[in-house]
Write a protein that holds these residues in place. Structure first.
Motif, PDB file in Angstrom:
ATOM      1  N   GLU A 171       0.811  -1.216   0.000  1.00 37.67           N
ATOM      2  CA  GLU A 171       0.000   0.000   0.000  1.00 37.67           C
ATOM      3  C   GLU A 171       0.849   1.272   0.000  1.00 37.67           C
ATOM      4  O   GLU A 171       0.349   2.361  -0.301  1.00 37.67           O
ATOM      5  N   ARG A 172       2.138   1.160   0.340  1.00 43.02           N
ATOM      6  CA  ARG A 172       3.022   2.326   0.364  1.00 43.02           C
ATOM      7  C   ARG A 172       4.020   2.315  -0.792  1.00 43.02           C
ATOM      8  O   ARG A 172       4.786   3.256  -0.956  1.00 43.02           O
ATOM      9  N   ARG A 173       4.009   1.245  -1.572  1.00 41.98           N
ATOM     10  CA  ARG A 173       5.061   1.038  -2.571  1.00 41.98           C
ATOM     11  C   ARG A 173       5.055   2.119  -3.648  1.00 41.98           C
ATOM     12  O   ARG A 173       6.104   2.632  -4.025  1.00 41.98           O
ATOM     13  N   LYS A 174       3.874   2.459  -4.152  1.00 44.06           N
ATOM     14  CA  LYS A 174       3.811   3.416  -5.250  1.00 44.06           C
ATOM     15  C   LYS A 174       4.329   4.781  -4.802  1.00 44.06           C
ATOM     16  O   LYS A 174       5.064   5.446  -5.532  1.00 44.06           O
ATOM     17  N   ARG A 175       3.978   5.193  -3.581  1.00 41.21           N
ATOM     18  CA  ARG A 175       4.456   6.486  -3.085  1.00 41.21           C
ATOM     19  C   ARG A 175       5.973   6.461  -2.856  1.00 41.21           C
ATOM     20  O   ARG A 175       6.671   7.424  -3.183  1.00 41.21           O
ATOM     21  N   ALA A 176       6.476   5.332  -2.320  1.00 40.96           N
ATOM     22  CA  ALA A 176       7.914   5.213  -2.094  1.00 40.96           C
ATOM     23  C   ALA A 176       8.680   5.282  -3.412  1.00 40.96           C
ATOM     24  O   ALA A 176       9.718   5.954  -3.511  1.00 40.96           O
ATOM     25  N   LEU A 177       8.156   4.614  -4.433  1.00 42.48           N
ATOM     26  CA  LEU A 177       8.810   4.643  -5.739  1.00 42.48           C
ATOM     27  C   LEU A 177       8.756   6.040  -6.356  1.00 42.48           C
ATOM     28  O   LEU A 177       9.699   6.472  -7.017  1.00 42.48           O
ATOM     29  N   GLY A 178       7.630   6.726  -6.145  1.00 46.77           N
ATOM     30  CA  GLY A 178       7.528   8.093  -6.645  1.00 46.77           C
ATOM     31  C   GLY A 178       8.537   9.014  -5.976  1.00 46.77           C
ATOM     32  O   GLY A 178       9.172   9.841  -6.639  1.00 46.77           O
ATOM     33  N   MET A 179       8.710   8.849  -4.648  1.00 44.22           N
ATOM     34  CA  MET A 179       9.691   9.664  -3.928  1.00 44.22           C
ATOM     35  C   MET A 179      11.108   9.314  -4.375  1.00 44.22           C
ATOM     36  O   MET A 179      11.951  10.195  -4.564  1.00 44.22           O
ATOM     37  N   TRP A 180      11.377   8.001  -4.559  1.00 46.50           N
ATOM     38  CA  TRP A 180      12.695   7.588  -5.050  1.00 46.50           C
ATOM     39  C   TRP A 180      12.964   8.192  -6.431  1.00 46.50           C
ATOM     40  O   TRP A 180      14.067   8.661  -6.708  1.00 46.50           O
ATOM     41  N   GLY A 181      11.932   8.183  -7.286  1.00 48.26           N
ATOM     42  CA  GLY A 181      12.092   8.763  -8.614  1.00 48.26           C
ATOM     43  C   GLY A 181      12.383  10.249  -8.559  1.00 48.26           C
ATOM     44  O   GLY A 181      13.235  10.764  -9.291  1.00 48.26           O
ATOM     45  N   ALA A 182      11.669  10.955  -7.668  1.00 46.06           N
ATOM     46  CA  ALA A 182      11.886  12.400  -7.542  1.00 46.06           C
ATOM     47  C   ALA A 182      13.288  12.697  -7.024  1.00 46.06           C
ATOM     48  O   ALA A 182      13.981  13.597  -7.518  1.00 46.06           O
ATOM     49  N   ILE A 183      13.728  11.928  -6.022  1.00 45.51           N
ATOM     50  CA  ILE A 183      15.068  12.141  -5.466  1.00 45.51           C
ATOM     51  C   ILE A 183      16.133  11.796  -6.495  1.00 45.51           C
ATOM     52  O   ILE A 183      17.128  12.520  -6.663  1.00 45.51           O
ATOM     53  N   SER A 184      15.926  10.688  -7.216  1.00 47.24           N
ATOM     54  CA  SER A 184      16.912  10.296  -8.227  1.00 47.24           C
ATOM     55  C   SER A 184      16.988  11.321  -9.343  1.00 47.24           C
ATOM     56  O   SER A 184      18.033  11.480  -9.976  1.00 47.24           O
ATOM     57  N   GLY A 185      15.870  12.029  -9.576  1.00 40.85           N
ATOM     58  CA  GLY A 185      15.879  13.073 -10.589  1.00 40.85           C
ATOM     59  C   GLY A 185      16.821  14.211 -10.241  1.00 40.85           C
ATOM     60  O   GLY A 185      17.249  14.964 -11.113  1.00 40.85           O
ATOM     61  N   LEU A 186      17.144  14.331  -8.944  1.00 39.66           N
ATOM     62  CA  LEU A 186      18.088  15.365  -8.511  1.00 39.66           C
ATOM     63  C   LEU A 186      19.539  14.927  -8.707  1.00 39.66           C
ATOM     64  O   LEU A 186      20.466  15.700  -8.451  1.00 39.66           O
ATOM     65  N   GLY A 187      19.725  13.673  -9.164  1.00 40.23           N
ATOM     66  CA  GLY A 187      21.082  13.160  -9.313  1.00 40.23           C
ATOM     67  C   GLY A 187      21.940  14.024 -10.211  1.00 40.23           C
ATOM     68  O   GLY A 187      23.114  14.284  -9.918  1.00 40.23           O
ATOM     69  N   GLY A 188      21.370  14.465 -11.327  1.00 41.85           N
ATOM     70  CA  GLY A 188      22.127  15.295 -12.247  1.00 41.85           C
ATOM     71  C   GLY A 188      22.552  16.607 -11.621  1.00 41.85           C
ATOM     72  O   GLY A 188      23.694  17.071 -11.799  1.00 41.85           O
ATOM     73  N   VAL A 189      21.651  17.200 -10.841  1.00 41.42           N
ATOM     74  CA  VAL A 189      21.972  18.476 -10.200  1.00 41.42           C
ATOM     75  C   VAL A 189      23.018  18.281  -9.102  1.00 41.42           C
ATOM     76  O   VAL A 189      23.973  19.057  -8.981  1.00 41.42           O
ATOM     77  N   VAL A 190      22.840  17.219  -8.302  1.00 38.72           N
ATOM     78  CA  VAL A 190      23.826  16.926  -7.257  1.00 38.72           C
ATOM     79  C   VAL A 190      25.193  16.665  -7.883  1.00 38.72           C
ATOM     80  O   VAL A 190      26.225  17.112  -7.378  1.00 38.72           O
TER      81      VAL A 190
END
Length: 502
Positions: free
Chosen positions: A145-164
């Motif tokens: 029940e929490r998986r989709k939100r966790a994956l969405g947060m992981w995706g958003a954080i990973s999207g910052l990889g280029g900036v970091v």
């Protein structure tokens, strides 16, 4: 009989412990992802230093130094995900970090282009082990029940990889040594290994055979196709080398599809793409990262060549991009649930296309105007990335978490590699065409800023303007591709959403 799930619900202490474990797993997997994704962007900042270094790479070799890592990453990430399903996802992440660190050391010690490329290839193999298995670790550590939100947060954080990567890379490269980038990433890699070791737990394994013929064909076909793109400006688009690379790459791609359709356990079954949601999400990922890393590749050199920024300033110059990604990242999953997936994606792709187009008009403007278009670009990433991450992963069952993570990572890296190759190729062609007349008459025509300055140091302004002209053309091409592909993705996703609703 009380089930484990019921026991958790009855014991608040166990529930809190589970929540804490899920948060630690999300943090650890996100850190590893930011490391391997961010290093693509960090190397872009080193291009001017590498071009004038004792390695003396030409324009094609510079692109290979950036793209060799990403191409290997993209080609091996799916079999690496399957390997994680088979032998253990946590173990694969930790092994991948060790291989990644070995590649970094090889690059730092390199005294020639072949040695540098060897290190980049080794690092790409390590990154391929890390990324898909981070997704697998996260999927199996998170309640359904929490998986989709966790994956969405992981995706958003990973999207910052280029900036970091831009920020950290800029700080390391500001020493004036490109080797500092590789040495500086080694302890970070080791810390990520400790975080995974302490924060992640082992999950159930699923036997999956490793498709060696399919992997070999995919690697060969991809290197040939990208080789044609990268070598085109250097050898000529009608040369036997370039045409041969394209033809052979296409033939091997067809052979790969035929093998995958007939083998019992394929690397990636082409029949999976009959599912519209999987197809739309995959194309969307490629498109998103095509525009993203095309921009990162160009921006690093634009800031240094045209605005005279230091490497650190060039890295800091991407900060405006992060503002909407940080502010909107956590809100987008709820927004998509409220207004729908396809309207959210439509807004994202329009913003990305508009941002790239706007940036191409602002390269000579005050930085405030250039930064404003970065914010528009960041809004597009913030809207599209979490949605595409969640939709692509949820299109396959949890037992195929490694394959889902591999496909997600492969589309990310294919898009990144394609963005760098296309943006670099267009920029080199435009640069050579807009050089001052004195340099255009030289044979061969210089195809890097460092090479042109070595021939005529007094023509710095004209050489910088030539680079800006080529980069602007590449940004506009990226905008057009993003918008056209975005229309296709939105249409397919809209149809899939309607079919799922019924």
């Amino acid at each position: 009989m009380i089930t484990k799930s019921a026991a958790l619900q009855q014991d608040p202490r166990l529930e809190r412990e589970r929540d804490r474990h899920e948060r630690l797993t999300l943090i650890a997997t996100s850190a590893c992802t930011v490391l391997v994704v961010g290093f693509v962007a960090a190397v872009n900042l080193a291009v001017p230093l590498l071009a004038s270094s004792r390695l003396r790479p030409d324009s094609s070799q510079l692109l290979w130094i950036v793209d060799a890592y990403v191409i290997v990453f993209a080609c091996l990430v799916i079999p690496a995900g399957a390997l994680g399903d088979r032998v253990g996802r946590k173990g694969c992440v930790m092994a991948g970090l060790a291989v990644f660190a070995a590649g970094l050391v090889t690059c730092a010690l390199a005294t020639s282009v072949p040695a540098m490329l060897t290190g980049r290839i080794v690092s790409g193999f390590g990154a391929a082990l890390v990324l898909p298995n981070c997704v697998g670790v996260l999927v199996h550590a998170t309640q359904p029940e929490r998986r989709k939100r966790a994956l969405g947060m992981w995706g958003a954080i990973s999207g910052l990889g280029g900036v970091v990567g831009n920020l950290a890379g800029g700080a390391l490269l500001n020493t004036g040594s490109w080797q500092a980038l590789f040495w500086g990433a080694v302890p970070v890699t080791l810390l990520c290994g400790v975080a995974i070791g302490l924060g992640a737990t082992r999950s159930a394994r699923v036997f999956r055979s490793i498709d060696v013929p399919g992997t070999a064909l995919l690697v060969a076909a991809t290197f040939l196709l990208f080789g044609g793109i990268i070598e085109g400006p250097q050898h000529g688009w009608h040369s036997a080398l370039v045409l041969g690379a394209f033809v052979l790459g296409v033939l091997l791609s067809v052979a790969w599809v035929l093998v995958e359709l007939r083998i019992e356990h394929p690397l990636l079954d082409p029949r999976l793409f009959r599912a519209q949601l999987l197809t739309g999400s995959s194309v969307g990922m490629v498109t998103l990262w095509f525009g993203s890393f095309g921009f990162f590749y160009l921006n690093a050199s634009l800031m240094q060549y045209s605005r005279g920024f230091s490497v650190l300033q060039a890295g800091l110059a991407t900060l405006p991009l992060t503002v909407p990604m940080v502010l909107l990242g956590r809100l987008v999953p709820a927004l998509a649930a409220r207004v729908g997936v396809w309207p959210t994606l439509a807004g994202g792709f329009v913003a990305i296309g508009a941002g790239l187009l706007g940036l191409s008009t602002a390269t000579h403007s005050p930085f405030a105007g250039y930064a404003a278009w970065q914010v528009v670009l960041g809004v597009g990433f913030a809207l599209a990335l979490p949605v595409l991450t969640a939709e692509l992963t949820s299109s396959l069952p949890a037992v195929q978490a490694g394959v889902a993570g591999g496909l997600q990572s492969a589309t990310r890296e294919f898009g990144s590699a394609l963005g760098v190759a296309v943006a670099g190729t267009i920029t080199v062609a435009g640069f050579a065409a807009h050089l001052p007349t004195s340099l255009q008459s030289h044979h061969p025509v210089p195809r890097t800023v460092a090479g042109a300055l070595a021939l005529d140091p007094g023509a710095h302004a004209g050489i910088a303007d030539a680079f800006v002209s080529g980069a602007n053309t590449a940004l506009r091409a990226g905008a057009v591709v993003t918008l056209l592909a975005g229309v296709l993705v939105v249409l397919v996703t809209r149809r899939a959403s309607r079919a799922r609703a019924h």
